[in-house]
Enzyme design. Sequence first.
Site, PDB file in Angstrom:
ATOM      1  N   CYS A  35       0.711  -1.127   0.059  1.00  0.00           N
ATOM      2  CA  CYS A  35       0.113   0.131  -0.193  1.00  0.00           C
ATOM      3  C   CYS A  35       0.943   1.170  -0.401  1.00  0.00           C
ATOM      4  O   CYS A  35       1.520   1.800   0.915  1.00  0.00           O
ATOM      5  CB  CYS A  35      -1.023  -0.512   1.202  1.00  0.00           C
ATOM      6  SG  CYS A  35      -2.010   1.736   1.319  1.00  0.00           S
ATOM      7  N   ILE A  36       0.931   2.322  -0.892  1.00  0.00           N
ATOM      8  CA  ILE A  36       1.120   3.504  -1.093  1.00  0.00           C
ATOM      9  C   ILE A  36       1.376   4.056  -0.035  1.00  0.00           C
ATOM     10  O   ILE A  36       2.280   4.992   1.005  1.00  0.00           O
ATOM     11  CB  ILE A  36       1.073   4.332  -2.264  1.00  0.00           C
ATOM     12  CG1 ILE A  36       1.673   4.901  -2.546  1.00  0.00           C
ATOM     13  CG2 ILE A  36      -0.242   4.479  -2.641  1.00  0.00           C
ATOM     14  CD1 ILE A  36       2.194   5.939  -3.589  1.00  0.00           C
TER      15      ILE A  36
END
Lengths: 151, 136, 102
Positions: A99-100
């Site tokens: 997840c960024i």
Amino acid sequence: MDWRAQDHEPIRTYPLLGGDDLKFGIVVSEGPYTHQASDTAYNFVTAALAAGHEVPRVFFYHDGVNVGTRLSIPPQDERNIQQQWSALAAEHGTDLVICIAAAQRRGLLDQNEADRQGKDASNIAEGFRISGLGQLIEMGIETDRLMTFGD
Amino acid sequence: MEDGVKKFLYVNRKAPYGTIYALESLEVVLIGAAFDQDVSLAFLDDGVFQLVKSQDTKDIGVKNFSPTFRALGDYEVTKLFVEKESLDERGLTADDLQEIMWEDEDEDYAEKPSIRIISRTEMADVMSDQDVILSF
Amino acid sequence: MATLHTVNKSPFATQTLLSCLGHAKAGDTVLMIEDGVYGAASNTGLADAMVGMGGAVTLAVLAPDLKARGIDEGRLLSGVKTVDYAGFVELAATHDRTQNWL
């Protein structure tokens, strides 16, 4: 705060399976070594694949993003959690998504993001990629079962 | 499942600030809203503390994300199930929670409360009626 | 339409297992994994509560986690099933959904 600013990848469709084989989506939400979560997730995924099920994607969230660093150096007599996942992705084509938003908070960067943010290094391991939270929701939509391993 | 829409339940059982789970759960809910699924949020056990009003994080240097719950209606997230037994055990009542409203387009934008206080038995029914359960 | 619940916390540290049992419905399975396996032992202060609350659900425990923690299967509450990782996958596949109590 603009919550919708993160980009979404287009919805990917997975090949249809026959019989009773299912698609499992996996969420790992704790980091390696401190918690057993990523080990249990790995053992579950390995067993699911051995049983003929499909695991198209594993999504790493919260401190789980730290599983994807290529810079960890565990003692030689311990399992290398990152390498286990990288090998699994190479063998089975499982999409390992970090997840960024969670990764940026915790200092996990791919080369693209390092360049964009003016950072002097990247640290993502082979087989992992960084993308948005939309990939998690999409996994929930596209798979038959969603399993979360965390704390 | 109708028309490819799945029922998503976000289960919140942790208090805010001591750990990041509550905030990062809310981030998933907001991104997930763009996918037009049937979304519900469950607050039970220490998760009910997330909705307490008058949170002020100035002195701990952490962002106060509680006002974001009031924006959920704009994202068409309008079902916030809160377990009564969890409130009771923690000495809380509905009056201790912030007011979270949504506008019903089908009824001339009438304002309706998003928080629904339900019993443990009803919470179990909500949980067993889902396609996808995400826990934080 | 049954649910597989997983619990990974010791019931002596958190109320997660009790909360899970309080929400599980008849026909569901509660699988204790990681530190959750401590909830499956007999002769503990929580054994009566486990038996009382777990009545309508199937209780199961992940054997590799049990073995790792030195708990002999002979010490399990009666009626608790043991599964390996393949059995864990099978439980997830044969229930309609999974709820992971974290």
